[in-house]
Design a protein around this motif. Structure first.
Motif, PDB file in Angstrom:
ATOM      1  N   GLU A  34      48.157  55.013  11.517  1.00  0.00           N
ATOM      2  CA  GLU A  34      49.152  55.892  11.509  1.00  0.00           C
ATOM      3  C   GLU A  34      49.170  57.099  10.769  1.00  0.00           C
ATOM      4  O   GLU A  34      49.630  57.930  11.959  1.00  0.00           O
ATOM      5  CB  GLU A  34      49.955  55.078  11.166  1.00  0.00           C
ATOM      6  CG  GLU A  34      50.346  54.054  12.424  1.00  0.00           C
ATOM      7  CD  GLU A  34      49.480  52.616  12.513  1.00  0.00           C
ATOM      8  OE1 GLU A  34      49.113  51.604  13.030  1.00  0.00           O
ATOM      9  OE2 GLU A  34      48.938  52.836  10.714  1.00  0.00           O
ATOM     10  N   LEU A  38      46.569  63.276  14.761  1.00  0.00           N
ATOM     11  CA  LEU A  38      45.518  63.603  16.352  1.00  0.00           C
ATOM     12  C   LEU A  38      46.118  64.371  17.182  1.00  0.00           C
ATOM     13  O   LEU A  38      45.670  65.324  18.193  1.00  0.00           O
ATOM     14  CB  LEU A  38      44.895  62.524  17.194  1.00  0.00           C
ATOM     15  CG  LEU A  38      44.192  61.554  16.592  1.00  0.00           C
ATOM     16  CD1 LEU A  38      43.954  60.056  17.559  1.00  0.00           C
ATOM     17  CD2 LEU A  38      42.529  62.143  15.771  1.00  0.00           C
ATOM     18  N   ARG A  39      46.592  65.442  16.492  1.00  0.00           N
ATOM     19  CA  ARG A  39      48.017  66.412  17.427  1.00  0.00           C
ATOM     20  C   ARG A  39      46.874  67.406  17.913  1.00  0.00           C
ATOM     21  O   ARG A  39      46.448  67.506  18.624  1.00  0.00           O
ATOM     22  CB  ARG A  39      48.798  67.250  16.571  1.00  0.00           C
ATOM     23  CG  ARG A  39      49.392  67.517  16.895  1.00  0.00           C
ATOM     24  CD  ARG A  39      51.061  68.825  16.234  1.00  0.00           C
ATOM     25  NE  ARG A  39      51.596  67.849  16.120  1.00  0.00           N
ATOM     26  CZ  ARG A  39      53.494  67.699  15.370  1.00  0.00           C
ATOM     27  NH1 ARG A  39      53.294  68.999  14.931  1.00  0.00           N
ATOM     28  NH2 ARG A  39      54.072  66.609  15.769  1.00  0.00           N
ATOM     29  N   THR A  88      43.778  67.812  18.056  1.00  0.00           N
ATOM     30  CA  THR A  88      42.963  66.886  19.122  1.00  0.00           C
ATOM     31  C   THR A  88      43.221  66.879  20.581  1.00  0.00           C
ATOM     32  O   THR A  88      42.835  67.056  21.536  1.00  0.00           O
ATOM     33  CB  THR A  88      42.120  65.345  18.612  1.00  0.00           C
ATOM     34  OG1 THR A  88      41.469  65.281  17.387  1.00  0.00           O
ATOM     35  CG2 THR A  88      40.685  65.148  19.910  1.00  0.00           C
ATOM     36  N   PHE A  89      44.724  66.568  20.074  1.00  0.00           N
ATOM     37  CA  PHE A  89      45.384  66.487  21.273  1.00  0.00           C
ATOM     38  C   PHE A  89      45.493  67.013  22.472  1.00  0.00           C
ATOM     39  O   PHE A  89      45.775  67.288  23.623  1.00  0.00           O
ATOM     40  CB  PHE A  89      46.980  65.696  21.617  1.00  0.00           C
ATOM     41  CG  PHE A  89      48.183  65.410  21.980  1.00  0.00           C
ATOM     42  CD1 PHE A  89      47.319  63.697  22.969  1.00  0.00           C
ATOM     43  CD2 PHE A  89      49.196  66.093  22.508  1.00  0.00           C
ATOM     44  CE1 PHE A  89      48.147  64.461  24.628  1.00  0.00           C
ATOM     45  CE2 PHE A  89      49.712  65.570  23.447  1.00  0.00           C
ATOM     46  CZ  PHE A  89      49.201  64.486  24.557  1.00  0.00           C
ATOM     47  N   SER A 145      46.641  59.031  10.310  1.00  0.00           N
ATOM     48  CA  SER A 145      45.641  60.428  10.800  1.00  0.00           C
ATOM     49  C   SER A 145      46.163  61.520  12.182  1.00  0.00           C
ATOM     50  O   SER A 145      46.572  60.518  12.902  1.00  0.00           O
ATOM     51  CB  SER A 145      44.408  59.780  11.117  1.00  0.00           C
ATOM     52  OG  SER A 145      44.622  58.927  12.508  1.00  0.00           O
ATOM     53  N   VAL A 171      42.001  68.005  23.789  1.00  0.00           N
ATOM     54  CA  VAL A 171      42.057  67.534  25.363  1.00  0.00           C
ATOM     55  C   VAL A 171      43.107  68.010  26.567  1.00  0.00           C
ATOM     56  O   VAL A 171      42.281  68.184  27.513  1.00  0.00           O
ATOM     57  CB  VAL A 171      42.277  65.945  25.334  1.00  0.00           C
ATOM     58  CG1 VAL A 171      42.861  64.805  25.751  1.00  0.00           C
ATOM     59  CG2 VAL A 171      41.140  65.785  23.910  1.00  0.00           C
TER      60      VAL A 171
END
Lengths: 55, 155
Positions: free
Chosen positions: A22, A26-27, A29-30, A24, A33
């Motif tokens: 939890e 990923l903002r 990456t998000f 990590s 994407v």
């Protein structure tokens, strides 16, 4: 020698546990994407609009 | 399996996009009648000039402002070379080649297909605007490929 040292290192008990997943982030990456997705959908929509407008 | 919150969001978006593309494809194919120009129609490529309707290439009225346009492609031109079409007409192009593979493209429209010897390829277009349209070959067919053209006048 080196191999022994490596295997020792691998089998050595881990003192630091992995952080829970939890934590990590990923903002970035998000956002990447979403930008890539918007590009794909945008180019598809443009080509489809061209197709419809010429029909 | 644990999924990160963001992963769930982008996987859902990807899934929704896939569904949307498939729906658009289905509506195009089954409601709007889109299909590939080749439809299993054959002709003897050595006897195109003796085979109807290509023995008399040209416009044939089949309905209220609806036409069949039977055309031949050959090195280096199309038959007929000049076509007049009434404005608003729905035209079904049926094209075959007398020799090698040719292209059949009308710039500014969705008409763009290959023309192969032995096959009759078809495409439909409604000419809503008056003007001149060029038919071009876009498959290299020989030394004068760039001269291969025909004209459509819509009025």
């Amino acid at each position: 020698m080196a191999r022994e040292a490596l295997s020792k290192q691998e089998t050595a008990p881990k003192t630091k546990p992995h952080p829970p997943e939890e934590e990590s982030s990923l903002r970035g990456t998000f956002v990447s994407v979403l930008i890539l997705g918007a590009l794909i959908v945008g180019s598809w929509a443009a080509a489809f609009w061209l197709y419809l407008s010429r029909g | 399996m644990h999924l990160h919150k963001y992963e769930k969001i982008w996987l859902s978006l990807g899934g929704l996009a896939l569904i949307a593309f498939l729906v658009v494809l289905g509506v195009n194919a089954f409601a709007m009648g889109s299909h590939p120009p080749s439809h299993m129609a054959y002709v003897d490529p050595t006897k195109v000039d003796q085979t109807a309707p290509f023995d008399k290439p040209g416009l044939v009225q089949i309905g209220d402002n609806e036409y069949d346009l039977n055309m031949t492609a050959f090195v280096f031109g199309y038959g007929p070379a000049q076509i007049e079409i009434p404005k608003g007409a729905k035209v079904h192009f049926n094209v075959t080649s007398k020799d090698v593979a040719h292209g059949f493209s009308i710039p500014g429209t969705n008409v763009n297909m290959m023309v192969l010897p032995g096959h009759v390829n078809s495409v439909t277009h409604t000419f809503d605007q008056a003007g001149e349209f060029l038919i071009l070959c876009n498959e290299y067919c020989g030394v004068a490929h760039h001269m291969m053209m025909s004209n459509i006048v819509v009025k």
